[in-house]
Motif scaffolding. Sequence first.
Motif, mmCIF file in Angstrom:
data_model
loop_
_atom_site.group_PDB
_atom_site.id
_atom_site.type_symbol
_atom_site.label_atom_id
_atom_site.label_comp_id
_atom_site.label_asym_id
_atom_site.label_seq_id
_atom_site.Cartn_x
_atom_site.Cartn_y
_atom_site.Cartn_z
ATOM 1 N N UNK A 186 -0.273 -2.193 -7.181
ATOM 2 C CA UNK A 186 0.357 -2.641 -5.958
ATOM 3 C C UNK A 186 -0.625 -3.123 -4.912
ATOM 4 N N UNK A 187 -1.821 -2.623 -4.948
ATOM 5 C CA UNK A 187 -2.806 -2.985 -3.952
ATOM 6 C C UNK A 187 -3.513 -4.290 -4.258
ATOM 7 N N UNK A 188 -3.705 -4.607 -5.510
ATOM 8 C CA UNK A 188 -4.494 -5.779 -5.865
ATOM 9 C C UNK A 188 -5.976 -5.439 -5.816
ATOM 10 N N UNK A 189 -6.800 -6.452 -6.034
ATOM 11 C CA UNK A 189 -8.231 -6.179 -6.134
ATOM 12 C C UNK A 189 -8.852 -5.866 -4.776
ATOM 13 N N UNK A 190 -8.346 -6.435 -3.692
ATOM 14 C CA UNK A 190 -8.905 -6.154 -2.368
ATOM 15 C C UNK A 190 -8.624 -4.720 -1.935
ATOM 16 N N UNK A 191 -7.390 -4.299 -2.101
ATOM 17 C CA UNK A 191 -7.021 -2.940 -1.728
ATOM 18 C C UNK A 191 -7.745 -1.904 -2.561
ATOM 19 N N UNK A 248 0.834 -1.202 0.000
ATOM 20 C CA UNK A 248 0.000 0.000 0.000
ATOM 21 C C UNK A 248 0.868 1.251 0.000
ATOM 22 N N UNK A 249 1.896 1.237 0.844
ATOM 23 C CA UNK A 249 2.808 2.375 0.915
ATOM 24 C C UNK A 249 3.509 2.594 -0.428
ATOM 25 N N UNK A 260 -10.672 -2.309 -3.943
ATOM 26 C CA UNK A 260 -12.064 -2.308 -3.463
ATOM 27 C C UNK A 260 -12.228 -1.514 -2.188
ATOM 28 N N UNK A 261 -11.265 -1.630 -1.295
ATOM 29 C CA UNK A 261 -11.338 -0.885 -0.031
ATOM 30 C C UNK A 261 -11.251 0.616 -0.285
ATOM 31 N N UNK A 262 -10.360 1.026 -1.182
ATOM 32 C CA UNK A 262 -10.244 2.458 -1.492
ATOM 33 C C UNK A 262 -11.536 2.984 -2.119
ATOM 34 N N UNK A 263 -12.107 2.236 -3.041
ATOM 35 C CA UNK A 263 -13.364 2.654 -3.675
ATOM 36 C C UNK A 263 -14.467 2.734 -2.628
ATOM 37 N N UNK A 264 -14.534 1.741 -1.743
ATOM 38 C CA UNK A 264 -15.544 1.744 -0.683
ATOM 39 C C UNK A 264 -15.374 2.952 0.238
ATOM 40 N N UNK A 265 -14.146 3.274 0.604
ATOM 41 C CA UNK A 265 -13.900 4.443 1.453
ATOM 42 C C UNK A 265 -14.291 5.741 0.754
#
Length: 70
Positions: free
Chosen positions: A46-51, A28-29, A53-58
């Motif tokens: 670098x984040x992948x699909x989970x990261x 993430x960094x 998704x979390x950014x979009x959700x936030x």
Amino acid sequence: MDSGKETPEEQIERLRQEELKNNPFGAFSDGVNRSEFGNLTGLFGGLGWKGTGIIILLLVIGYIIYKLLN
């Protein structure tokens, strides 16, 4: 070219992928640092699909809270 030897680029990519698997917060960094220099694909790659998704959700939750408060 011998199939057993890696090029320097392949070795760097292999080591980067291993690091991403072992240290997700480091990934993430790295992604955030890459995005500061205009490389948006570095952030989401670098984040992948989970990261991602979390950014979009936030972002969606932040927008909803913003609309509720105004």
